[in-house]
Each structure stands twice: as structure tokens, then as C-alpha cells.
Write a protein that holds these residues in place. Sequence first.
Motif, PDB file in Angstrom:
ATOM      1  N   SER A 152      21.791   7.139  61.487  1.00 21.08           N
ATOM      2  CA  SER A 152      21.873   7.666  60.338  1.00 21.08           C
ATOM      3  C   SER A 152      21.315   6.304  58.842  1.00 21.08           C
ATOM      4  CB  SER A 152      23.119   8.182  59.663  1.00 21.08           C
ATOM      5  OG  SER A 152      23.151   8.760  58.253  1.00 21.08           O
ATOM      6  N   ILE A 153      20.677   6.927  57.890  1.00 16.96           N
ATOM      7  CA  ILE A 153      20.074   6.023  56.816  1.00 16.96           C
ATOM      8  C   ILE A 153      21.115   5.989  55.682  1.00 16.96           C
ATOM      9  CG2 ILE A 153      17.739   6.378  57.273  1.00 16.96           C
ATOM     10  CD1 ILE A 153      17.365   7.977  54.667  1.00 16.96           C
ATOM     11  N   MET A 154      22.150   6.687  55.681  1.00 17.30           N
ATOM     12  CA  MET A 154      23.428   6.725  54.857  1.00 17.30           C
ATOM     13  C   MET A 154      24.135   5.267  55.106  1.00 17.30           C
ATOM     14  SD  MET A 154      25.832   9.202  53.713  1.00 17.30           S
ATOM     15  CE  MET A 154      26.864   8.644  52.953  1.00 17.30           C
ATOM     16  N   PRO A 155      24.473   4.772  54.529  1.00 16.68           N
ATOM     17  CA  PRO A 155      25.212   3.398  54.684  1.00 16.68           C
ATOM     18  C   PRO A 155      27.125   3.804  54.446  1.00 16.68           C
ATOM     19  CG  PRO A 155      23.899   3.319  52.299  1.00 16.68           C
ATOM     20  CD  PRO A 155      24.185   4.382  52.726  1.00 16.68           C
ATOM     21  N   ALA A 156      27.492   2.983  55.196  1.00 17.52           N
ATOM     22  CA  ALA A 156      28.724   3.137  55.785  1.00 17.52           C
ATOM     23  C   ALA A 156      30.056   2.220  54.240  1.00 17.52           C
ATOM     24  CB  ALA A 156      28.976   2.569  57.272  1.00 17.52           C
ATOM     25  N   VAL A 176      17.753   2.360  50.559  1.00 21.54           N
ATOM     26  CA  VAL A 176      18.387   2.275  51.511  1.00 21.54           C
ATOM     27  C   VAL A 176      18.859   0.797  52.064  1.00 21.54           C
ATOM     28  CG1 VAL A 176      19.664   3.314  53.173  1.00 21.54           C
ATOM     29  CG2 VAL A 176      18.015   4.785  51.624  1.00 21.54           C
ATOM     30  N   GLY A 177      18.231   0.073  52.230  1.00 26.15           N
ATOM     31  CA  GLY A 177      17.794  -0.828  53.259  1.00 26.15           C
ATOM     32  C   GLY A 177      18.944  -2.560  51.668  1.00 26.15           C
ATOM     33  N   VAL A 178      18.343  -1.721  51.001  1.00 21.31           N
ATOM     34  CA  VAL A 178      18.988  -2.896  49.797  1.00 21.31           C
ATOM     35  C   VAL A 178      20.183  -2.465  49.538  1.00 21.31           C
ATOM     36  CG1 VAL A 178      18.648  -3.252  47.628  1.00 21.31           C
ATOM     37  CG2 VAL A 178      16.622  -3.662  48.244  1.00 21.31           C
ATOM     38  N   LEU A 179      20.690  -0.979  49.898  1.00 23.54           N
ATOM     39  CA  LEU A 179      22.030  -0.588  49.734  1.00 23.54           C
ATOM     40  C   LEU A 179      23.050  -1.243  50.909  1.00 23.54           C
ATOM     41  CD1 LEU A 179      22.244   2.916  48.541  1.00 23.54           C
ATOM     42  CD2 LEU A 179      23.517   0.870  47.396  1.00 23.54           C
ATOM     43  N   HIS A 180      22.373  -0.974  51.980  1.00 23.37           N
ATOM     44  CA  HIS A 180      23.523  -1.094  53.097  1.00 23.37           C
ATOM     45  C   HIS A 180      23.168  -3.331  53.703  1.00 23.37           C
ATOM     46  CE1 HIS A 180      24.614  -1.197  56.773  1.00 23.37           C
ATOM     47  NE2 HIS A 180      24.079   0.466  57.196  1.00 23.37           N
ATOM     48  N   THR A 181      22.297  -4.149  52.811  1.00 23.45           N
ATOM     49  CA  THR A 181      22.222  -5.618  52.603  1.00 23.45           C
ATOM     50  C   THR A 181      23.140  -6.256  51.564  1.00 23.45           C
ATOM     51  OG1 THR A 181      20.031  -6.105  52.105  1.00 23.45           O
ATOM     52  CG2 THR A 181      20.738  -5.526  54.316  1.00 23.45           C
ATOM     53  N   LEU A 225      34.738  11.735  56.389  1.00 19.70           N
ATOM     54  CA  LEU A 225      34.131  10.703  57.800  1.00 19.70           C
ATOM     55  C   LEU A 225      32.144  10.914  57.229  1.00 19.70           C
ATOM     56  CD1 LEU A 225      34.166   9.404  60.016  1.00 19.70           C
ATOM     57  CD2 LEU A 225      34.277  11.287  61.284  1.00 19.70           C
ATOM     58  N   ARG A 226      31.754  11.681  56.710  1.00 13.04           N
ATOM     59  CA  ARG A 226      30.533  11.211  56.109  1.00 13.04           C
ATOM     60  C   ARG A 226      30.657   9.874  55.363  1.00 13.04           C
ATOM     61  NH1 ARG A 226      30.940  15.475  58.995  1.00 13.04           N
ATOM     62  NH2 ARG A 226      29.143  16.698  59.812  1.00 13.04           N
ATOM     63  N   ILE A 227      31.069   9.652  54.068  1.00 11.76           N
ATOM     64  CA  ILE A 227      31.055   8.983  53.119  1.00 11.76           C
ATOM     65  C   ILE A 227      31.315   7.222  53.791  1.00 11.76           C
ATOM     66  CG2 ILE A 227      32.383   8.404  51.287  1.00 11.76           C
ATOM     67  CD1 ILE A 227      32.183  11.280  50.315  1.00 11.76           C
ATOM     68  N   ALA A 228      32.762   7.849  54.187  1.00 16.52           N
ATOM     69  CA  ALA A 228      33.516   6.405  55.431  1.00 16.52           C
ATOM     70  C   ALA A 228      32.641   6.187  55.976  1.00 16.52           C
ATOM     71  CB  ALA A 228      34.702   6.449  55.278  1.00 16.52           C
ATOM     72  N   ASP A 229      32.019   6.334  56.936  1.00 16.37           N
ATOM     73  CA  ASP A 229      30.924   5.936  58.204  1.00 16.37           C
ATOM     74  C   ASP A 229      30.532   6.862  58.382  1.00 16.37           C
ATOM     75  OD1 ASP A 229      29.717   4.360  60.295  1.00 16.37           O
ATOM     76  OD2 ASP A 229      31.887   3.680  60.683  1.00 16.37           O
ATOM     77  N   ALA A 230      29.295   7.227  58.115  1.00 18.51           N
ATOM     78  CA  ALA A 230      28.113   8.520  59.130  1.00 18.51           C
ATOM     79  C   ALA A 230      27.501   8.029  59.646  1.00 18.51           C
ATOM     80  CB  ALA A 230      27.633   8.431  57.632  1.00 18.51           C
ATOM     81  N   LEU A 279      15.868  13.063  50.002  1.00 14.30           N
ATOM     82  CA  LEU A 279      16.354  12.203  51.770  1.00 14.30           C
ATOM     83  C   LEU A 279      17.157  12.608  52.737  1.00 14.30           C
ATOM     84  CD1 LEU A 279      14.921   8.099  51.576  1.00 14.30           C
ATOM     85  CD2 LEU A 279      13.798  10.159  51.777  1.00 14.30           C
ATOM     86  N   ALA A 280      18.077  12.674  51.869  1.00 12.47           N
ATOM     87  CA  ALA A 280      19.376  12.759  52.273  1.00 12.47           C
ATOM     88  C   ALA A 280      19.787  15.215  52.162  1.00 12.47           C
ATOM     89  CB  ALA A 280      20.637  12.102  51.928  1.00 12.47           C
ATOM     90  N   PRO A 281      20.323  15.335  52.249  1.00 16.26           N
ATOM     91  CA  PRO A 281      20.773  16.899  52.041  1.00 16.26           C
ATOM     92  C   PRO A 281      21.144  17.136  50.923  1.00 16.26           C
ATOM     93  CG  PRO A 281      22.465  15.970  54.526  1.00 16.26           C
ATOM     94  CD  PRO A 281      21.478  15.036  53.154  1.00 16.26           C
ATOM     95  N   ASP A 282      20.756  18.524  50.435  1.00 21.98           N
ATOM     96  CA  ASP A 282      21.629  18.790  49.010  1.00 21.98           C
ATOM     97  C   ASP A 282      22.694  18.631  49.123  1.00 21.98           C
ATOM     98  OD1 ASP A 282      22.108  19.796  45.982  1.00 21.98           O
ATOM     99  OD2 ASP A 282      20.229  21.178  46.766  1.00 21.98           O
ATOM    100  N   LEU A 283      23.939  17.699  47.899  1.00 19.62           N
ATOM    101  CA  LEU A 283      25.296  18.157  47.694  1.00 19.62           C
ATOM    102  C   LEU A 283      25.194  19.374  47.078  1.00 19.62           C
ATOM    103  CD1 LEU A 283      25.267  14.435  45.843  1.00 19.62           C
ATOM    104  CD2 LEU A 283      26.157  15.221  48.628  1.00 19.62           C
TER     105      LEU A 283
END
Length: 152
Positions: A111-115, A10-15, A99-104, A81-85
Motif C-alpha cells: 500500500s502507498i498509504m502511509p502508516a 506520498v513519498g514526502v508524506l512517508h518520509t 486499522l486502514r488509517i492506523a496502519d494500512a 490514486l486511492a478509493p473514493d471516500l
Amino acid sequence: MRFWSALTMVGVLHTAAPALAQQTTGDLLLPPVVGDSIPQSLTGQAGDPVRGRAFVASRQQGLCLLCHTGPFPEDHFQGNLAPDLAGAGRRWSEGQLRLRIADAQRLNPASIMPAYYRTDGLQRVGTAWQGKTLMDAAQIEDVVAFLQTLKN
């Protein structure tokens, strides 16, 4: 151990993942956020659920299954780590998913979910990736359309 590996990703995704962006946007203006949703399409059109499923399941693009599990029997390594889809289309409206996908982080700053559709206010973004989103508007609409099909 699995938790820390996924959290590192997630950190790699975010950066680093902004390099995956399809567009350079500068300051994005989202359609109005109403409560906990973006009711209006980002593209003015409905997304394609087939393309959305492919994006979500992709280990090269969406990377959603690093953190989420879902109805993807062909993929044996899914995150926890996140909700089951599964059932996402029953639990959340189209606008809530958007909204949760665009900017959780608008809903939960921790949230650890990337924006996926924000370019400002991010930390540790490399110069080459500044002003780029992780997903373009059409990809977000495709993923929303796919998640809306997941009623069970």
C-alpha cells in the motif's frame, strides 16, 4: 503526470510528515487487531466527526485529498490514486477504518498509504521524526467518526 506528482507527495508524506505528529510514542501498542480491523477505540472514546472532516479536508494536516476523492465540493483538486471516500462508512466498519488509517500496510504491505499510527519498521525516517506518528490517537478517532458518517 498527475499520478507521479501524487506518488511523489506520498513519498514526502512517508518520509517528512512525521514532523506533523502530535506526540512522541516510542513503541505503540495498538489495541488488538481482530481479522482486518481494530474494534477498540485508540482513546477509549468516540471521535468527533466535525474535527475529522476538517482534518481529512486539510491541505496542511491530513493531506488525504492528495490521493482520495470524496464529498468535498469546496475542494476542486482531489486525488485519484486511492478509493473514493464517499460511502466509506457503508463499505467498512468502524474497526476496519481504524486499522486502514492506523496502519494500512498491515493489510497490504504494498500500500502507498502511509502508516499514520506506527513508528517502527518505517524506512528513511529522519532522526528528528523517529518515534513520532503522523496522527495522534484522537485524530484517528476523529477521522474514523467522520468516515463513518459517509454512507452514500
